[in-house]
Design a protein around this motif. Sequence first.
Motif, PDB file in Angstrom:
ATOM      1  N   LEU A 116       0.796  -1.084  -0.095  1.00 43.94           N
ATOM      2  CA  LEU A 116      -0.024   0.114  -0.071  1.00 43.94           C
ATOM      3  C   LEU A 116       0.868   1.150  -0.009  1.00 43.94           C
ATOM      4  O   LEU A 116       2.125   1.329   0.184  1.00 43.94           O
ATOM      5  N   TYR A 117       0.284   2.294  -0.353  1.00 49.05           N
ATOM      6  CA  TYR A 117       0.839   3.659  -0.498  1.00 49.05           C
ATOM      7  C   TYR A 117       0.041   4.618   0.036  1.00 49.05           C
ATOM      8  O   TYR A 117      -1.219   4.602   0.233  1.00 49.05           O
ATOM      9  N   PRO A 118       0.400   5.929   0.026  1.00 50.36           N
ATOM     10  CA  PRO A 118      -0.439   7.253   0.574  1.00 50.36           C
ATOM     11  C   PRO A 118      -1.509   7.279  -0.668  1.00 50.36           C
ATOM     12  O   PRO A 118      -1.232   7.300  -1.945  1.00 50.36           O
ATOM     13  N   LEU A 119      -2.745   7.169  -0.199  1.00 53.92           N
ATOM     14  CA  LEU A 119      -3.886   7.000  -1.155  1.00 53.92           C
ATOM     15  C   LEU A 119      -4.639   8.337  -1.282  1.00 53.92           C
ATOM     16  O   LEU A 119      -5.026   8.944  -0.218  1.00 53.92           O
ATOM     17  N   LYS A 120      -5.109   8.703  -2.516  1.00 51.20           N
ATOM     18  CA  LYS A 120      -5.725  10.044  -2.841  1.00 51.20           C
ATOM     19  C   LYS A 120      -6.946   9.429  -3.611  1.00 51.20           C
ATOM     20  O   LYS A 120      -6.967   8.641  -4.463  1.00 51.20           O
ATOM     21  N   PHE A 121      -8.027  10.071  -3.432  1.00 51.15           N
ATOM     22  CA  PHE A 121      -9.272   9.646  -3.824  1.00 51.15           C
ATOM     23  C   PHE A 121     -10.042  10.681  -4.538  1.00 51.15           C
ATOM     24  O   PHE A 121      -9.705  12.082  -4.341  1.00 51.15           O
ATOM     25  N   GLY A 122     -10.854  10.528  -5.685  1.00 47.94           N
ATOM     26  CA  GLY A 122     -11.507  11.690  -6.336  1.00 47.94           C
ATOM     27  C   GLY A 122     -12.703  12.066  -5.606  1.00 47.94           C
ATOM     28  O   GLY A 122     -13.266  11.436  -4.656  1.00 47.94           O
ATOM     29  N   PRO A 123     -12.953  13.423  -5.675  1.00 49.94           N
ATOM     30  CA  PRO A 123     -14.209  14.077  -4.559  1.00 49.94           C
ATOM     31  C   PRO A 123     -15.489  13.449  -5.350  1.00 49.94           C
ATOM     32  O   PRO A 123     -15.711  13.265  -6.491  1.00 49.94           O
ATOM     33  N   VAL A 124     -16.350  13.344  -4.408  1.00 48.69           N
ATOM     34  CA  VAL A 124     -17.612  13.021  -4.711  1.00 48.69           C
ATOM     35  C   VAL A 124     -18.711  14.134  -4.376  1.00 48.69           C
ATOM     36  O   VAL A 124     -18.774  14.176  -3.051  1.00 48.69           O
ATOM     37  N   PRO A 125     -19.434  14.635  -5.129  1.00 52.20           N
ATOM     38  CA  PRO A 125     -20.362  15.818  -4.885  1.00 52.20           C
ATOM     39  C   PRO A 125     -21.618  15.175  -4.264  1.00 52.20           C
ATOM     40  O   PRO A 125     -22.133  14.430  -4.471  1.00 52.20           O
ATOM     41  N   VAL A 126     -22.253  16.088  -3.238  1.00 49.01           N
ATOM     42  CA  VAL A 126     -23.253  16.029  -2.798  1.00 49.01           C
ATOM     43  C   VAL A 126     -24.221  17.022  -2.736  1.00 49.01           C
ATOM     44  O   VAL A 126     -23.784  18.188  -2.180  1.00 49.01           O
ATOM     45  N   GLY A 168     -21.312   3.496   0.486  1.00 46.95           N
ATOM     46  CA  GLY A 168     -22.021   2.697  -0.434  1.00 46.95           C
ATOM     47  C   GLY A 168     -22.730   3.599  -1.307  1.00 46.95           C
ATOM     48  O   GLY A 168     -22.069   4.557  -1.936  1.00 46.95           O
ATOM     49  N   GLU A 169     -24.009   3.436  -1.435  1.00 44.68           N
ATOM     50  CA  GLU A 169     -24.768   4.157  -2.554  1.00 44.68           C
ATOM     51  C   GLU A 169     -24.843   5.564  -2.347  1.00 44.68           C
ATOM     52  O   GLU A 169     -25.223   6.559  -3.170  1.00 44.68           O
ATOM     53  N   CYS A 170     -24.531   6.098  -0.938  1.00 48.71           N
ATOM     54  CA  CYS A 170     -24.732   7.303  -0.684  1.00 48.71           C
ATOM     55  C   CYS A 170     -23.472   8.141  -0.876  1.00 48.71           C
ATOM     56  O   CYS A 170     -23.678   9.268  -0.728  1.00 48.71           O
ATOM     57  N   GLY A 171     -22.497   7.420  -1.210  1.00 45.85           N
ATOM     58  CA  GLY A 171     -21.193   8.082  -1.445  1.00 45.85           C
ATOM     59  C   GLY A 171     -20.136   7.120  -1.256  1.00 45.85           C
ATOM     60  O   GLY A 171     -19.601   6.826  -0.103  1.00 45.85           O
TER      61      GLY A 171
END
Length: 350
Positions: free
Chosen positions: A3-13, A58-61
């Motif tokens: 594993l490594y430092p993980l970055k994620f794409g933003p999820v809009p609400v 889950g389905e909420c984000g």
Amino acid sequence: MKLYPLKFGPVPVEREWGGTALFDKLGKTFKVKDEDGNECMLSPETPVGESYEVADLGECGESIAANGFLAGNTLEEITETYMEDLIGDNPSQYFGTQFPLLVKTVDIQGSLPVHVHPDDRTAFERYDALGKKEFWYIMEADRDAAIYIGFNRDLSATELFDRCLDGTIKESMHRIRPEKGDMIEIPAGMAHCAEGKILAGIIEEPSLIAFNLYDGKGTAEERIAHIGESMDFIRLERTNPADCISRKEGIVSDSDESTIECIRLAPEGTRSTGLEEEDSVSVFLCTEGDAGFTMEPYSDSATCRVKKGEAVVIPAAATALTIKAGKQGCTLISAKLREREEHDSYTEQG
């Protein structure tokens, strides 16, 4: 592979109280799917109230990894695959396969309802879910913005009920004017809300359970139901707002659930930390400037960079971490989990 430092794409609400500051001030772009299931970019005129930076709802984000060989995988998939290496031995026993922290940025342009979240035990027993404690960092706030937290005197259950129904509940709450750099801790069971223009980063437990005590819109029947659900865990005693607000550097919250730290680095400053004794995933939310993260053991020397409004996940398997600020310096809010002595979580008993 390690594993490594993980970055994620933003999820809009999208929220009715949201605005466009996440686009305009944080420079966010959001990938979404249209009615036909095709990927497209969300219009920057969309009223987005929240952006999930790290989320397993889950389905909420659901966050999707944006860097390294795990790019394209959901946070849920990564957690299920790596478990202890990602979140730690003790946390994996308590939380199971759900990633135990939620990181988000919020753009408040209107009024949030007066609401409250249950504690973990109550949430498990009633709803087979986690409760919620919140930690806010104020990035920007207009002069007329306000955050209401807790009650300014002891309330009886009867007075709480009456004030929620007649819309005067805010008169019994502490009203604070948030300023850039304020850090606000909101424990489970504490009534709170916000209004005005506020841009903030929040680290909290991954739960969507909330009870609206007053929002000026719901029916009396709906309000009565929410008040009734929260009556035995809401904090009716007077709150001292000074206990909830901080501007200091270093450890700003150290509870049974988590430790939260504010880190400030000078331009191009560096901080190196050994993590051999840690048994927890860590999340870092950048609230000012930008910074690069490298960890050991990891064969790839590439640095994971985050800017204001972005977050990075450092797996529990990391033995050392180095953070280097950019040319403007940086402010980071980090959170890691505390060991739970009693494993009474919903993941074990559900």
